[in-house]
Design an enzyme around this catalytic site. Structure first.
Site, mmCIF file in Angstrom:
data_model
loop_
_atom_site.group_PDB
_atom_site.id
_atom_site.type_symbol
_atom_site.label_atom_id
_atom_site.label_comp_id
_atom_site.label_asym_id
_atom_site.label_seq_id
_atom_site.Cartn_x
_atom_site.Cartn_y
_atom_site.Cartn_z
ATOM 1 C CG HIS A 208 14.096 104.216 30.662
ATOM 2 N ND1 HIS A 208 13.756 104.038 29.692
ATOM 3 C CD2 HIS A 208 14.766 103.176 31.360
ATOM 4 C CE1 HIS A 208 13.850 102.884 29.444
ATOM 5 N NE2 HIS A 208 14.353 102.335 30.197
ATOM 6 C CD GLU A 209 16.772 102.379 35.329
ATOM 7 O OE1 GLU A 209 16.309 101.200 35.782
ATOM 8 O OE2 GLU A 209 17.286 102.128 34.207
ATOM 9 C CG HIS B 5 12.038 100.087 33.642
ATOM 10 N ND1 HIS B 5 11.360 99.379 32.719
ATOM 11 C CD2 HIS B 5 13.163 100.309 33.199
ATOM 12 C CE1 HIS B 5 12.048 99.284 31.660
ATOM 13 N NE2 HIS B 5 13.193 100.043 31.941
ATOM 14 C CD GLU C 137 14.121 98.946 28.229
ATOM 15 O OE1 GLU C 137 14.629 100.141 28.218
ATOM 16 O OE2 GLU C 137 14.143 98.487 29.333
ATOM 17 C CG ASP D 81 12.482 104.544 26.029
ATOM 18 O OD1 ASP D 81 12.928 104.543 26.856
ATOM 19 O OD2 ASP D 81 12.794 103.803 24.813
#
Ligand SMILES: [Zn+2]
Length: 511
Positions: A135-136, A139, A201, A205
């Site tokens: 997930h990071e 980003h 977000e 995901d």
């Protein structure tokens, strides 16, 4: 604000401080950001901002300067990145850990990603940890931070962001001051704008899920961890764990991830031993060592553990921290006994002290971790020869394991063999470049041997790695005043001094 909570908070503080100070106060050690008047920031600019922030984080007491934990996180992260096609060729990634019990992870500009020890311990499987990491990473690959920073309200701030990263240490050593700054209404407004949006977000995901799945982890890990966070949120006094404040989590998000998981066939993915050892080490390093020993003891007694080798490793580590050296040696033997009776792992039999050694594979550094601990236990018990035997055999089996390399050099230094330590460092520096720990040890060796000129030369490189160019220049100037070097050494120092002065002058001109 908790003294140890940096990460996003530090990141916000930089933005906030950058509004309060003019850009040129700290302009003396600025990275080259190029033209900052354009509306978007380039990968290079982002990286430079990230580097500047990282220098401050590395100087913070909560930064875990632990080669084994960092090595594990980077192995896991690179495994995820290499199996995704999201990362651009010019993007770089670096994973690091903070000693902080709160559950948090965060991405900084430039691909730097931090994971609190509390989050790594809270993950119940490697796939869960990999889920947060994916997930990071998403980003970063989707440039969410850069997109947020490119908003019209931030244009023109970048030079000061980088410059004021230098001021952060000062504000952090006085947490009250930092709090006062953050308490302003302006700060609050900026902070709310910098939280990842729901759109970001969802994208992180979706992309993170694909990365996790492609890398061969259990895709259920992502929703399992987020659900654990959501449930934990109910019991936290101040509301949600810190992670939820920067990554707003909704039931809708969890449901979306679960739906994606359901479309895939179930896959059981065993955790690596590395994962268990790293968690055990983080547990052993946290808080009061006597309490940790008692916890490991009670889990072992009740057989409440996922991996016995890791549990015994953690106990031995905690005992060492608690200065119970004799018992640490006893438990180390117990650890080797368990390793020998576990038929699911491959072992080397020809170890110097007759103990088995784990065979290393691409993602398995556990063997080296156990040997590094064994040598420390022997040193603590003043079994010096045994310790050096372990270092020599282990470095043959695991020649690239940084913790073993640093520990071996330190042991040589502590046992009056600075000459051998220096020879080993020189051999290593042909393979390992720009390593701050090696430069630090090199400076110590030269100091022990009375080579003052080379001591200051090595110290200068420590400062360069820390981004303290003026201090580095000063060290080189001191080095030149020492007259115990030869012509070759003197001209090499002069060349380095010229290079650093030109670099600093060029950076100042850009402001
Ligand atoms: Zn997020």
């Amino acid at each position: 604000m908790n003294n140890h909570q940096i990460g996003m908070k530090l990141y916000y503080s930089i933005i906030v401080l950058s509004l309060l100070f003019p850009a040129n106060i700290f302009a003396n050690e600025l990275p080259d950001l190029g033209d900052i008047s354009q509306a978007t920031i380039t990968t290079h600019q982002e990286r430079q901002i990230g580097l500047q922030i990282m220098r401050q984080i590395r100087a913070d007491p909560s930064y875990l300067n632990d080669a084994e934990i960092a090595g594990y996180l980077n192995n896991l992260g690179n495994r995820l990145i290499s199996s995704s096609n999201e990362a651009k060729p010019d993007q770089s990634f670096e994973f690091f850990a903070l000693q902080d019990p709160s559950i948090n992870a965060f991405a900084l500009p430039g691909g730097f990603m931090g994971f609190n020890s509390g989050l790594i311990i809270a993950a119940q499987s490697e796939s869960e940890l990999a889920g947060v990491m994916a997930h990071e990473i998403a980003h970063v690959t989707q440039k969410h931070l850069a997109r947020m920073l490119s908003g019209p309200q931030y244009i023109g701030l970048f030079a000061s962001i980088a410059a004021l990263a230098l001021a952060i240490l000062a504000s952090r050593s006085n947490p009250q001051a930092g709090q006062a700054v953050l308490a302003t209404a302006q700060a609050g407004a900026i902070q709310s704008q910098l939280n990842f949006t729901r759109k970001h977000e969802k994208e992180a995901d979706r992309i993170g899920f694909n990365i996790l799945n492609k890398a061969g982890f259990d895709p259920h890990g992502m929703s399992a961890f987020f659900e654990r966070l959501q449930n934990a949120g109910r019991y936290y006094e101040n509301g949600a764990p810190s992670y939820l404040r920067t990554h707003p989590l909704t039931y809708e998000r969890i449901a979306d991830i679960e739906n994606r998981t359901r479309e895939l066939s179930y896959r059981q993915v065993p955790d690596s031993i590395d994962f268990h050892l790293v968690r055990a080490k983080l547990k052993a390093l946290q808080g009061n060592s006597t309490d940790r020993v008692m916890e490991f003891d009670s889990r072992l007694q009740d057989k409440r553990y996922a991996n016995e080798i890791a549990e015994r490793y953690g106990l031995t580590y905690a005992l060492l921290r608690d200065k119970q050296y004799k018992r640490a040696d006893k438990e180390l033997n117990e650890l080797y006994r368990v390793m020998q009776s576990d038929h699911s792992i491959s072992l080397l039999k020809n170890h110097s002290l007759g103990n088995p050694v784990l065979v290393e594979s691409e993602y398995l550094q556990s063997g080296a971790m156990i040997e590094a601990l064994a040598a420390r236990v022997k040193l603590a018990n003043k079994q010096i020869q045994d310790a050096f035997k372990i270092y020599q055999t282990a470095l043959n089996t695991y020649p690239q394991h940084r913790a073993l390399i640093y520990d071996y050099i330190t042991a040589l230094l502590n046992h009056q063999n600075a000459k051998a330590a220096l020879e080993f460092i020189n051999k290593q520096s042909q393979i390992i470049h720009d390593d701050i720990n090696l430069y630090r040890l090199e400076a110590q060796c030269h100091s022990a041997l009375g080579n003052h000129m080379l001591q200051h030369r090595a110290q200068a490189e420590v400062y360069v790695q820390e981004g303290k160019y003026r201090a580095a220049i000063e060290q080189l100037e001191i080095a030149l005043r020492k007259d115990n070097g030869n012509f070759y050494q003197l001209s090499s120092i002069e060349a380095r001094l010229r290079q650093l002065k030109e670099f600093v002058a060029a950076s100042e001109k850009k402001q």
